[in-house]
Design an enzyme around this catalytic site. Sequence first.
Site, PDB file in Angstrom:
ATOM      1  N   GLU A 212      72.262  43.636  90.304  1.00  0.00           N
ATOM      2  CA  GLU A 212      72.095  43.634  88.847  1.00  0.00           C
ATOM      3  C   GLU A 212      71.595  44.985  88.359  1.00  0.00           C
ATOM      4  OE1 GLU A 212      69.892  40.342  87.226  1.00  0.00           O
ATOM      5  OE2 GLU A 212      69.610  41.329  85.295  1.00  0.00           O
TER       6      GLU A 212
ATOM      7  N   ARG B 212      59.629  34.718  83.923  1.00  0.00           N
ATOM      8  CA  ARG B 212      60.267  33.485  84.379  1.00  0.00           C
ATOM      9  C   ARG B 212      59.344  32.739  85.360  1.00  0.00           C
ATOM     10  NH1 ARG B 212      65.283  30.980  84.095  1.00  0.00           N
ATOM     11  NH2 ARG B 212      66.065  32.551  82.668  1.00  0.00           N
TER      12      ARG B 212
ATOM     13  N   GLU C  98      71.726  29.672  89.594  1.00  0.00           N
ATOM     14  CA  GLU C  98      70.374  29.793  90.144  1.00  0.00           C
ATOM     15  C   GLU C  98      69.627  28.472  90.333  1.00  0.00           C
ATOM     16  OE1 GLU C  98      68.470  33.665  88.396  1.00  0.00           O
ATOM     17  OE2 GLU C  98      69.726  32.705  86.898  1.00  0.00           O
TER      18      GLU C  98
END
Length: 1392
Positions: free
Chosen positions: A860, A938, A1322
């Site tokens: 990423e 997160r 995920e």
Amino acid sequence: MDSSTNSSSVLFYLNGQRVVVESPDLDQTLLQYLRSTGLTGTKLGCGEGGCGACTVMISRYDVDESRIVHASVNACLCPLATVDGKHIITVEGLGTAARPHPVQERIALLHGSQCGFCTPGFVMSLYALLRNNPNPTELEIEECFDGNLCRCTGYRPILDAAKTFADQAWKQGKSIDADGTVHVAEPKGCGIEGCCRLQPKSAAEQAPGGAIVHDPAKAPTSVDSGCCKTSDSGCCKSSETSSGCCKSSDSGYGEANQAEVEKAAVIAKFQTYDPTQELIFPPFLIRYAKGTTGSGEPQLKPLDIASGKPASISWCTRFLRPLTLPALLAALEQHPDAKLVAGNSEVGVEIKTRRAKFAVQINVNDIPELRRISETAQGATFGGNISLARFERELDRLGEKHGVQRTQSLAALRENLRYFAGSQIRNVATIAGNVVTASPISDLNPVFMATNAYVTLVSLTGQRTVPMADFFVGYRRTAMKPNEVLLSVTVPFNADGEVVRAFKQAKRKDDDIAIVTCGLRVLVDASGRVADAAFAYGGVAPTTVLARGAMAAAIGSTWGDSAALERVLDACRQELRLDYAVPGGMAEYRTALTTSFLAKFWAAQAHSERDRRLCVGRQEYAAVADRAIVGKGVAHMAALKQTTGEARYVDDMPALAGELHVGLVLSSRAHARITGIDASKALALDAGVVRVVTARDVPGGNTWNIFHDEEILPRDEVHFYGQPVALVLATSQRVAQDAARLVVVSYDDLPAVLTVRDAVAQGAFFAETRQLITGDVGAALAEADLVMEGSSYCGAQEHFYLEAMAALAVPQGEDGAVELFASTQNPAEVQMVVAEMLGVPASRVVCRVKRMGGGFGGKESRSVLVAAFAALGAHLTGRSVRLALDRDEDMQVSGQRHPFLGRWTVGVTREGRILGLRMHVFSNGGFSHDLSVGVLERAVSHLDNCYRIAATEFVGRVCRTNTQSNTAFRGFGGCQGMLLTESMLCEVADRLHLPVDRVREINLYKAGDVTPFSQRLDDWNVPRMWLQLKAKAAYDDRRRAVDAFNKNSRHAKRGLALLPTKFGISFGVKHLNQGMSLVHIYTDGSVLVAHGGTEMGQGLHTKMAMVAAETLGLPLSAIFISETATNTAANTSPTAASASSDLNGMAVYNACKELADRLKPYRERMAGEPFAKIAKTAYLDRCNLTAAGHYCTPDIGFDWSKNEGMLYFYFTQGVAIAEVELDTLTGSHSTLRVDIMMDVGRSLNKAIDIGQIEGAFAQGMGWTTCEEFLYFPSSGRLFTQGPGNYKIPSAMDIPRDFRVELLEDGDTSMLKTIFSSKGVGEPPLFLGASVFFALRDAVMAKRQEEGVDAPLHMESPATPETLRLACEDSLVQLARIPEALKKGKVPFTVRI
Ligand SMILES: Cc1cc2nc3c(=O)[nH]c(=O)nc-3n(C[C@H](O)[C@H](O)[C@H](O)COP(=O)(O)OP(=O)(O)OC[C@H]3O[C@@H](n4cnc5c(N)ncnc54)[C@H](O)[C@@H]3O)c2cc1C
Ligand code: FES
Ligand code: FES
């Protein structure tokens, strides 16, 4: 050697064609050669024999056995010069996407290929098995993959597809000989009376391909669908708790299980596998091997090849292959420093990983004297250079011939060989190679030593024998003289009363080197006393050693007597005790293993793993009635290209004229000031070095990442060991890498910190804090019945995508433009960073991504750096520049999953209800920000997992350390947050003496509850899935069965865990929540779709094509997605956060909807006409056949400072039940069964989503069990740099019974997503941790038995070491090193 009779060329067949290579490059591996000829289907995954991506089949005529032998081989460890006389078959030699081989077809269409990078290797392993045995058993099929790794699929679909080759013959009641003769035999059952396989096949019908398939239109009959449990004897594949069945359709879904229906329909269309149609072994090569070629034909000759290259850039300058023993001994006399090479599995790794140079190499593979096998009344003698695969076959043959008692020693060797490397290595590696390497962790040497084996050595002066007990004289040193060759090893047969066993413990059961290994032998006399004993150990000293004290203690004792065992164990422990700082680490564990093995042996508990259960799987979902395409289980659109090797990845692109390669100069300090860079030696290397590039050469901005706190190349300071400091540009990768090692960087060291705990202690934090404060924690704690404090920790994880990062930069020659082909999840960021670095507008940079061989978040952001290096080189030289990282470079440079430490104070009621939780979490961010703040957010917002906690004080910080910059990894902090809390819940349950599932259950959120980030849970399915799965998987019964098992079993303990998860879907950064697409309809009716997401195996392009086809009302075949490129989809978000289908799916839908609307009048007018005609008519009518689509998630946006707004658009949810069995004496374990139920809304493609669930689960299981990412604390260097010491799960590690089901009756009315689907990439990963918690449960059973009452603090990953030591039995207690003896010592490696 006589040069007149020698040859300097190698002759071989490649996919049926004869090839002669004159004076081959002696440094070239077969893999490099194949790829250089354009056969890029064979992949480089690691270069060290550890992944199987490079598997090819090598066939040869074996003169000794008078037969053709087909072997799967790692091309990365096979020197090109050694293939003389062989037939090499690569994945391209089997079939094409248009005409695939049955192996390729079945793996592709049964969903066995996701990113596809591992796939050719799997295809070739299975193909080699079938060439040797066209009618393999399921076990043989499972075992043929023991040298192949897949990071995407979770293996189950690969195994399923492969097993159709076993089923095919089975179902037809036929067997097929090696020559292709088909015998019709009695149908085989599984051995149980009344097995379902023997039932009349009333509801099955013969498919054209010969397979029995179920007619999707007919409901299965009871006979056909029922499990053989309908017979009294139970199911053939079931255990008392794990109820797999040889009928895979006992789903309870009956006809409605669309997964079975789709599978049957696919299987029905398979071609029949006909072994007679395979490429033949060229008859010429038989004559060549026998030396009977005709006049005028090439003949087998000794090889003598000189490289002709300067020694400075060669690893080997002369290669000899004698054909007789005298010639070998003469060559050795002539070249006393020569390196003998056999299978090259040791030498090749030394060359690859340590860049060892062996100027003269003598290949010993074709010397008949070294391959002889003979026997006398006393024992069997094995030629030194027979392959381990042949050794296995011979051991089996001798065992059958001489019976169990006489061949105890041979059986022990066979047992250890079973777990020796993978098939590809065993097919080439030799006995002598193993013995002479004298590795202290050799699997064979302890057994040889314990069994009184001896070696025969030969030189020009004659032969001598040396007992194995005298052979090893030091670390990797033997009693051999320089001019000697190991001729053979002789193993004595066993006397009556002799008992021999071998044990090996590794981090991973299959294809892993030992931590401790041993061969144990006793001779028990008629009175039951031990008359002789030999206990040989590897992994506890610099050489293989005998535990002489323990042997002495055993002799005279009564065999099996427990008091005697105590004395033996005590002596063993005294003698093999390890220092805390011992090389290799794990001092206490290794000590405990030495005694545990003895205890097993003494208790005659040595059980063979032959009875290891086969893997069975079941997937369940319902049919989609209201849609033509979306929701169906369509196979990945590129699957056939992937199985045939046609699919191209970045490094498969052909070399461009003048292309350069990048060698990375890596920092050798964890933290230091750079005081100088001297590149003179590298530049002096007159072998194609073009330029050395440093920070000073960067024309534009040298900083990047969203916080701009990281330099592309460091100017003054390095921040971690392995950081790229400079680049060497050269005409080949090998020269670039060699030259990079010659660049001398000088440093002034600075203080460094590695671990999260040290960083917290030193207050080494980045500035950002994230917190979620709700309710009054102080008051909640005051109110609680019990307040507990503690900590939880979870370690890092390496992405281990099979395709390491790669980029190719092509300068365009004008306007400063550059085109980049990159393996990246983030083409837009690549474009922007490169533009800024080069000082050109972004419009001059195009980044193109065809596909990636896996990403998992690792590509990423960190992939940007790799592309930037290539672009910088291209910009400075005007030439194309390629950078394809080696595995070790990738692992050192790229950044991992963040390790997390949580410190908690929790208040609970006596019943286990959580009243308040103070959880402060710290992540190890590495040296720069990268995405750490997003990961932290997160993590903090997933600390609640699925539990209502009225008062929370969740606070998170990111630690700044001197490691790689840790980065995104599937789950992105969410799974770390959940793991911290779940670990805490276990300790709470321990303290309350409550089952942890009870604590979980009473705290579950209810619909309408509000999370700590102020989000109301309306779409909330966890409680019902919890109950449904519990009932369906018979959780309560199995709990009782596990408890009963544990009561009756001393050393094997079972564990069970039930784990929920919820995972928020959306990017944390608001502006990333947008997607875009560009759709063109051409006048022939074909459709080209471009969108912002990249394909890394997750099937995004397939899903997007399905959305386009559904919306346009076209067949799927009409849609084409070529690539992702910044000039067709601009300003895209990274493909991440499980949101790419949502974002780009809506964008594709919007564009297609617009086009469909524009075409509507034409379609109405031209009803029944082909679409091509409609499109053409519309075009002629000047209708715009191109549309751009855009979508942004509504209502999203969260203010952390106020705890306001919507953080997640929705939650993907799931529940898993895992059951494990743990060997408490070793810490190794097996996952017996896993049941998963997942709410993915109305799935876009159910088969792909099942694949995502299984793959993510395997990754989560790996993260929390076998994957341990370690550093050397002394230098800060990464220890785990490749598959050799970093272990991802293998095919044998996945659940033996793996059941995955999609929630079908959930209310999706609240979902505002594309076709009401949910992101899936995920969310299932955390469910892999159910195995961790089941293991914890098993450990608790052992601790209870041992009377250990304290709560268990168990950190992830639960490696065999962690598990064994947590059992706290007497052997562990005795292995413990007192704190005083640890003081001042630095452990070998540390988790960070
Ligand atoms: C992925 C992988 C997994 C592995 N797993 C295991 C494992 O589980 N257990 C384990 O024990 N090992 C393991 N190994 C190590 C290695 O495969 C073995 O040691 C193997 O037996 C070496 O045999 P070889 O023929 O390939 O040796 P080579 O690499 O060809 O040679 C090794 C050494 O032996 C010498 N040699 C070879 N033949 C002779 C001879 N006739 N006389 C004198 N010297 C000779 C060579 O000069 C060299 O020094 C693994 C290696 C790899 C790459
Ligand atoms: S590339 Fe050869 S085994 Fe990994
Ligand atoms: S499909 Fe196996 S690694 Fe991607």
